[in-house]
Write a protein that holds these residues in place. Structure first.
Motif, PDB file in Angstrom:
ATOM      1  N   LEU A  55       0.825  -1.206   0.000  1.00  0.00           N
ATOM      2  CA  LEU A  55       0.000   0.000   0.000  1.00  0.00           C
ATOM      3  C   LEU A  55       0.860   1.256   0.000  1.00  0.00           C
ATOM      4  O   LEU A  55       0.599   2.207  -0.756  1.00  0.00           O
ATOM      5  CB  LEU A  55      -0.928  -0.019   1.220  1.00  0.00           C
ATOM      6  N   MET A  56       1.886   1.282   0.823  1.00  0.00           N
ATOM      7  CA  MET A  56       2.734   2.464   0.927  1.00  0.00           C
ATOM      8  C   MET A  56       3.540   2.688  -0.351  1.00  0.00           C
ATOM      9  O   MET A  56       3.659   3.812  -0.846  1.00  0.00           O
ATOM     10  CB  MET A  56       3.670   2.346   2.137  1.00  0.00           C
ATOM     11  N   ARG A  57       4.130   1.639  -0.902  1.00  0.00           N
ATOM     12  CA  ARG A  57       4.939   1.780  -2.117  1.00  0.00           C
ATOM     13  C   ARG A  57       4.090   2.244  -3.285  1.00  0.00           C
ATOM     14  O   ARG A  57       4.559   2.996  -4.145  1.00  0.00           O
ATOM     15  CB  ARG A  57       5.614   0.451  -2.455  1.00  0.00           C
ATOM     16  N   ARG A  58       2.849   1.811  -3.330  1.00  0.00           N
ATOM     17  CA  ARG A  58       1.983   2.127  -4.471  1.00  0.00           C
ATOM     18  C   ARG A  58       1.446   3.545  -4.409  1.00  0.00           C
ATOM     19  O   ARG A  58       1.259   4.180  -5.449  1.00  0.00           O
ATOM     20  CB  ARG A  58       0.835   1.120  -4.521  1.00  0.00           C
ATOM     21  N   HIS A  59       1.217   4.063  -3.188  1.00  0.00           N
ATOM     22  CA  HIS A  59       0.432   5.299  -3.094  1.00  0.00           C
ATOM     23  C   HIS A  59       1.098   6.455  -2.348  1.00  0.00           C
ATOM     24  O   HIS A  59       0.556   7.565  -2.358  1.00  0.00           O
ATOM     25  CB  HIS A  59      -0.915   5.004  -2.418  1.00  0.00           C
ATOM     26  N   MET A  60       2.242   6.260  -1.735  1.00  0.00           N
ATOM     27  CA  MET A  60       2.805   7.315  -0.893  1.00  0.00           C
ATOM     28  C   MET A  60       3.983   8.053  -1.522  1.00  0.00           C
ATOM     29  O   MET A  60       4.654   8.819  -0.843  1.00  0.00           O
ATOM     30  CB  MET A  60       3.225   6.737   0.465  1.00  0.00           C
ATOM     31  N   GLY A  61       4.256   7.823  -2.789  1.00  0.00           N
ATOM     32  CA  GLY A  61       5.297   8.577  -3.470  1.00  0.00           C
ATOM     33  C   GLY A  61       6.695   8.241  -2.980  1.00  0.00           C
ATOM     34  O   GLY A  61       6.952   7.171  -2.409  1.00  0.00           O
TER      35      GLY A  61
END
Length: 287
Positions: free
Chosen positions: A257-263
């Motif tokens: 989730l973090m790698r995909r959406h947090m830049g």
């Protein structure tokens, strides 16, 4: 006729699943008057309490699919999305099996989606729920707390108009075919939770809307913090174990989730909740 397919995933909650379907069944007639055929696919993930048999007896119009018992919510819903009824539907409706629905909720969701479509606002539509114990908002649409806290979201109270959101809970979600064809299905890489958040963020990244429908659509009690990794009365070791469990914050799902959406700052967002719990242990007063 057009078709709307309700998708549910369940495990050993026979009474709650039946109660949910009892509140859903009357919507079939309301949709028939609109030329819409209401169907349902229930992914029973290895229940041992007779859920599948009870649903088949009480609601034979529901297609029950058996799962292996290790899918949990996101992967169970992903499997339900692969069913031919779901693939062919003009709308999918994601529905948690512990929701008690308000009468007429489906026509209201469809009216909201159609009104937004006519305004050129293509997107999915989320239904808000209230906690049965407190009457307070429990699930629905969410917005980011701030641009600096991009991984944190807060619930949005429904109003008398559709509200544009950043994320959502997957308890009641109306998904039009056109949105599904662009965004795709739920990502089965997510072990349990976070799949709905990921889907909402993917939807917004494509310029489509995540809309919170006006009013409340049902009742669903909020998950208590007691007994979870947030519960500070538990031993720290137990909290850490719960955090890494499928129903906590499993690191593989959180990482995705973090790698995909947090830049570019995703490593900071990824490590922070685990670091925060570690800091709590180090800060504990000496016995």
């Amino acid at each position: 006729m057009r078709s709307l397919c309700v998708l549910m995933s369940c495990f050993n909650r026979r009474d709650k699943t039946l109660a949910c379907l009892d509140t859903l069944a009357p919507e079939r007639l309301a949709l028939q008057t609109r030329g819409i055929d209401l169907q349902a696919v229930l992914l029973d993930d290895g229940s041992t309490d007779g859920t599948a048999q009870a649903v088949a007896a009480a609601h034979p119009w529901v297609c029950v699919v058996r799962g292996p018992g290790q899918l949990y919510w996101c992967r169970g819903m992903h499997e339900a999305q692969q069913h031919p009824l779901a693939r062919a539907a003009d709308w999918q409706l994601w529905l948690n099996d512990d929701v008690l629905l308000e009468p007429g909720f489906l026509p209201r969701l469809l009216d909201c989606e159609q009104a937004l479509r006519q305004q050129g606002q293509l997107g999915l539509v989320v239904g808000a729920t209230r906690d049965a114990r407190t009457g307070q908002l429990s699930y629905g649409g969410e917005r980011r707390l701030s641009r600096w806290r991009r991984s944190r979201f807060t619930l949005v109270a429904p109003s008398d108009q559709p509200l544009l959101c950043d994320s959502m809970n997957g308890n009641i979600v109306l998904l039009p075919r056109e949105v599904r064809e662009q965004v795709g299905d739920l990502d089965p890489a997510f072990e349990h939770a976070m799949g709905d958040t990921d889907y909402a963020l993917r939807t917004r990244a494509l310029g489509l809307g995540v809309w919170l429908a006006p009013g409340f659509m049902g009742w669903c009690s909020d998950n208590p913090r007691t007994g979870s990794y947030h519960d500070r009365s538990l031993p720290w070791e137990r909290r850490w174990q719960l955090m890494l469990s499928r129903k906590g914050l499993p690191w593989r799902s959180w990482l995705r989730l973090m790698r995909r959406h947090m830049g570019l700052a995703w490593p900071l967002f990824f490590v922070w909740p685990y670091l925060r719990l570690l800091l709590e242990r180090w800060r504990r007063p000496a016995p």
